[in-house]
Design a protein around this motif. Structure first.
Motif, PDB file in Angstrom:
ATOM      1  N   PHE A  56       0.813  -1.222   0.000  1.00 25.71           N
ATOM      2  CA  PHE A  56       0.000   0.000   0.000  1.00 25.71           C
ATOM      3  C   PHE A  56       0.844   1.268   0.000  1.00 25.71           C
ATOM      4  CE2 PHE A  56      -3.266  -2.999   1.409  1.00 25.71           C
ATOM      5  CZ  PHE A  56      -4.355  -2.564   0.661  1.00 25.71           C
ATOM      6  N   ARG A  57       2.102   1.165   0.439  1.00 31.82           N
ATOM      7  CA  ARG A  57       2.965   2.362   0.493  1.00 31.82           C
ATOM      8  C   ARG A  57       3.632   2.653  -0.843  1.00 31.82           C
ATOM      9  NH1 ARG A  57       5.640   5.879  -0.454  1.00 31.82           N
ATOM     10  NH2 ARG A  57       6.850   7.305   0.876  1.00 31.82           N
ATOM     11  N   TYR A  58       4.044   1.593  -1.557  1.00 32.39           N
ATOM     12  CA  TYR A  58       4.839   1.787  -2.769  1.00 32.39           C
ATOM     13  C   TYR A  58       4.083   1.364  -4.015  1.00 32.39           C
ATOM     14  CZ  TYR A  58       8.647   2.322   0.563  1.00 32.39           C
ATOM     15  OH  TYR A  58       9.435   2.757   1.599  1.00 32.39           O
ATOM     16  N   ARG A  59       3.963   2.286  -4.941  1.00 27.73           N
ATOM     17  CA  ARG A  59       3.296   2.001  -6.212  1.00 27.73           C
ATOM     18  C   ARG A  59       3.973   0.838  -6.940  1.00 27.73           C
ATOM     19  NH1 ARG A  59       0.357   5.299  -9.958  1.00 27.73           N
ATOM     20  NH2 ARG A  59       0.459   6.966  -8.412  1.00 27.73           N
ATOM     21  N   TRP A  60       5.312   0.785  -6.918  1.00 31.54           N
ATOM     22  CA  TRP A  60       6.046  -0.259  -7.643  1.00 31.54           C
ATOM     23  C   TRP A  60       5.887  -1.633  -7.004  1.00 31.54           C
ATOM     24  CZ3 TRP A  60       9.444  -2.327  -4.205  1.00 31.54           C
ATOM     25  CH2 TRP A  60       9.956  -1.485  -3.194  1.00 31.54           C
ATOM     26  N   MET A  61       5.598  -1.682  -5.713  1.00 29.57           N
ATOM     27  CA  MET A  61       5.507  -2.967  -5.016  1.00 29.57           C
ATOM     28  C   MET A  61       4.306  -3.775  -5.493  1.00 29.57           C
ATOM     29  SD  MET A  61       6.910  -4.977  -2.952  1.00 29.57           S
ATOM     30  CE  MET A  61       6.383  -6.554  -2.302  1.00 29.57           C
ATOM     31  N   PHE A  62       3.255  -3.108  -5.896  1.00 30.09           N
ATOM     32  CA  PHE A  62       2.038  -3.787  -6.334  1.00 30.09           C
ATOM     33  C   PHE A  62       2.311  -4.713  -7.516  1.00 30.09           C
ATOM     34  CE2 PHE A  62      -1.904  -4.029  -8.825  1.00 30.09           C
ATOM     35  CZ  PHE A  62      -2.785  -4.476  -7.862  1.00 30.09           C
ATOM     36  N   HIS A  63       3.280  -4.349  -8.362  1.00 34.91           N
ATOM     37  CA  HIS A  63       3.557  -5.142  -9.562  1.00 34.91           C
ATOM     38  C   HIS A  63       4.124  -6.512  -9.237  1.00 34.91           C
ATOM     39  CE1 HIS A  63       2.592  -1.514 -11.661  1.00 34.91           C
ATOM     40  NE2 HIS A  63       3.604  -0.867 -11.143  1.00 34.91           N
ATOM     41  N   TYR A  64       4.738  -6.659  -8.081  1.00 33.56           N
ATOM     42  CA  TYR A  64       5.298  -7.962  -7.714  1.00 33.56           C
ATOM     43  C   TYR A  64       4.204  -9.015  -7.508  1.00 33.56           C
ATOM     44  CZ  TYR A  64      10.046  -6.152  -7.136  1.00 33.56           C
ATOM     45  OH  TYR A  64      11.288  -5.619  -7.367  1.00 33.56           O
ATOM     46  N   LEU A  65       2.970  -8.587  -7.337  1.00 35.30           N
ATOM     47  CA  LEU A  65       1.868  -9.538  -7.178  1.00 35.30           C
ATOM     48  C   LEU A  65       1.616 -10.329  -8.461  1.00 35.30           C
ATOM     49  CD1 LEU A  65      -0.686  -7.345  -5.175  1.00 35.30           C
ATOM     50  CD2 LEU A  65       0.969  -8.986  -4.273  1.00 35.30           C
ATOM     51  N   ILE A 192      11.820  11.597  -6.807  1.00 37.26           N
ATOM     52  CA  ILE A 192      10.936  12.771  -6.713  1.00 37.26           C
ATOM     53  C   ILE A 192       9.652  12.424  -5.962  1.00 37.26           C
ATOM     54  CG2 ILE A 192       9.483  14.327  -8.078  1.00 37.26           C
ATOM     55  CD1 ILE A 192      11.746  14.184 -10.240  1.00 37.26           C
ATOM     56  N   GLU A 193       9.127  11.219  -6.218  1.00 40.93           N
ATOM     57  CA  GLU A 193       7.904  10.755  -5.570  1.00 40.93           C
ATOM     58  C   GLU A 193       8.137  10.240  -4.142  1.00 40.93           C
ATOM     59  OE1 GLU A 193       4.207   9.909  -7.264  1.00 40.93           O
ATOM     60  OE2 GLU A 193       5.138  11.892  -7.143  1.00 40.93           O
ATOM     61  N   ASP A 194       9.389  10.260  -3.717  1.00 41.59           N
ATOM     62  CA  ASP A 194       9.756   9.729  -2.390  1.00 41.59           C
ATOM     63  C   ASP A 194       9.325   8.270  -2.263  1.00 41.59           C
ATOM     64  OD1 ASP A 194      10.866   9.801   0.145  1.00 41.59           O
ATOM     65  OD2 ASP A 194       9.008  10.464   1.110  1.00 41.59           O
ATOM     66  N   ASP A 195       9.576   7.494  -3.322  1.00 45.17           N
ATOM     67  CA  ASP A 195       9.154   6.095  -3.350  1.00 45.17           C
ATOM     68  C   ASP A 195      10.318   5.116  -3.222  1.00 45.17           C
ATOM     69  OD1 ASP A 195       6.457   6.061  -3.243  1.00 45.17           O
ATOM     70  OD2 ASP A 195       6.113   5.319  -5.264  1.00 45.17           O
TER      71      ASP A 195
END
Length: 512
Positions: A56-65, A192-195
């Motif tokens: 839920f915190r990182y946009r890129w983490m969702f793709h690992y699903l 920039i997105e602090d991700d």
């Protein structure tokens, strides 16, 4: 006649059902797929709250699903030893990645604000730029190296073609020109997105690889990350012996910097152990290259280059990765010795220049649709020298030389000869009959010598085709456009019909 395209859901490129590969290979593939799910589920259950927070915190983490679907795409149409090698490689990669993600999230102050445990865990992590092989830090045996951008930028860009778009747009809205290579643009956008995870590491090691775009984004990331940093300057003209003394001195200074920030002393015996493991990994890769030079090339396709990149950068010196290499080589060599070749091949292609992350399984489409086997490709040829472990000086010099030939950079920097001359050598060594040249439209360096490639291919009478792509940005050139270029070439130049007509044209615009 194969009908692979019939199993795709429209626009998504996702399977309607699993692929039938014959009874034995289908059963093997299915159980390896279950093994992957076990790896992922066990990882998720070890730290469930932490991992859910990360999603839920990182946009890129969702793709690992979507990793199981991604792995399936990376080995479409494979049979026999190729399938077994690919599944073992990718599952080993999955174990390594999940363990590293656990280390990252355990130390992440975004997920654990004001946590003393996270602060202490972060002190045991050394953050590196993703193009610095972790072998350098193996002398700090009580610290774990983490490639800063590997898990937030590079891997998600392979898994989901659209994972990069939001971050690239943020870079451009911040003022970065739109014609910059998507790699540094993506890395800058994440900052920039602090991700990027916030880790209380003692230091961050940046570098000037692979190009000037990365140098610029390193400055931006350095400001955002806010850690004591060391800019590791790696010589561009890495083929020249007169730069090697400087390169080794740079690495020695980097080690001293890390010692100062961590308070740890460099353990040369631990380094030697890791380097000897890495040398064995390199020898295993050389064996694969030798097998691919035969008419029974067993280790080709998308998973081959992806696994080598990850092993070279993040898993060099890993006992687990070496064990997998030895196991896979036994399977491959057994099939070659038996004279088996369970794939329909019409052409042996050299694929040159940097591949498109947003279409990582392009190799598999080439093989399944047109019978084009990618027996060798540029991105696979990093780390081809054995490091001398007889002294500290020789090890340091070897590691410095290893980094100069890092992923992608090994052929795109060092003068045009490193990318130009080696192409014709590989074409002959691997007994190829055509060259597929990626035209990475945002790479100014390689684009400057396009005419030289065309002239030499014409002089040698080599079948040669350009495939435009934009590395990590699918909005500029689509997967479908890449396929159209090959379709047109095979139809008009090669005068051939496809092996699988259902794969000639299909819509995967919404595909992961």
């Amino acid at each position: 006649m194969a009908k692979q395209g019939k199993k795709y859901k429209d626009k998504t490129g996702i399977y309607k059902h699993r692929e039938w590969r014959g009874f034995t290979d289908t059963i093997y593939d299915y159980f390896q797929w279950l093994k992957l799910w076990r790896i992922l589920i066990c990882w998720a259950l070890r730290h469930p709250i932490q991992n859910v927070k990360a999603i839920f915190r990182y946009r890129w983490m969702f793709h690992y699903l979507t990793v199981p679907s991604f792995f399936d795409r990376m080995m479409e149409g494979m049979r026999g030893a190729a399938l077994r090698g690919a599944r073992n490689n990718m599952n080993t990669l999955a174990i390594e990645v999940t363990e590293m993600l656990t280390d990252i999230f355990t130390a992440d102050l975004h997920l654990h604000p004001d946590s003393e445990k996270a602060m202490k865990h972060g002190q045991k992590i050394i953050l590196l730029d993703e193009l610095i092989p972790v072998l350098l830090t193996k002398g700090f045996k009580d610290h774990k190296p983490i490639l800063q951008q590997e898990f937030a930028a590079y891997l998600p860009s392979l898994i989901n073609q659209y994972s990069t778009v939001h971050y690239i747009e943020q870079s451009e809205s911040y003022g970065l020109p739109a014609d910059v290579c998507p790699l540094p643009s993506l890395e800058a956008g994440i900052a920039i997105e602090d991700d990027y995870p916030v880790i209380n590491s003692p230091c961050f090691i940046s570098c000037n690889m692979p190009c000037d775009g990365s140098i610029m984004t390193s400055a931006l990331q350095d400001r955002r990350i806010g850690l004591p940093s060391y800019a590791l300057n790696v010589p561009l003209r890495w083929k020249r012996e007169n730069v090697q003394e400087y390169a080794a001195a740079e690495y020695m200074e980097c080690i001293k910097f890390i010692e100062e920030k961590t308070g740890a002393s460099y353990d040369w015996d631990a380094l030697k152990e890791a380097v000897e493991i890495y040398n064995k990994q390199t020898r295993c890769k050389m064996e694969k290259w030798e097998m691919n030079m035969t008419d029974l090339s067993p280790h080709t396709g998308s998973s081959a280059w992806l696994y080598r990149i990850f092993e070279y950068q993040a898993a060099c010196g890993s006992k687990r990765a070496l064990k997998n290499d030895i196991k896979v080589n036994k399977v491959l060599s057994k099939q070659v010795a038996a004279g088996k070749f369970p794939k329909n091949v019409r052409h042996r292609a050299i694929i040159w220049n940097t591949p498109a992350n947003m279409y990582a399984n392009f190799n598999m489409w080439l093989l399944n649709c047109w019978g084009i086997d990618s027996v060798a490709e540029m991105i696979d040829f990093q780390g081809s020298e054995i490091i001398d472990t007889s002294s500290r000086e020789s090890m340091l010099a070897g590691i410095a030389k290893m980094a100069q030939g890092s992923t992608m950079r090994v052929h795109t920097k060092g003068g045009y000869h490193v990318i130009y001359d080696d192409l014709w050598l590989k074409y002959e060594q691997f007994n190829a009959d055509m060259i597929i040249m990626f035209e990475q439209i945002s790479c100014k360096g390689v684009g400057a010598i396009n005419g030289l490639f065309e002239e030499e291919a014409r002089r040698r009478g080599i079948k040669f085709v350009w495939v435009p792509q934009d590395l990590m940005d699918p909005t500029t050139i689509s997967r479908r456009s890449m396929r159209d270029r090959i379709n047109s070439f095979m139809d008009t130049v090669m005068k051939e019909k496809p092996l699988d007509p259902t794969l000639v044209d299909f819509d995967d615009s919404e595909s992961w």
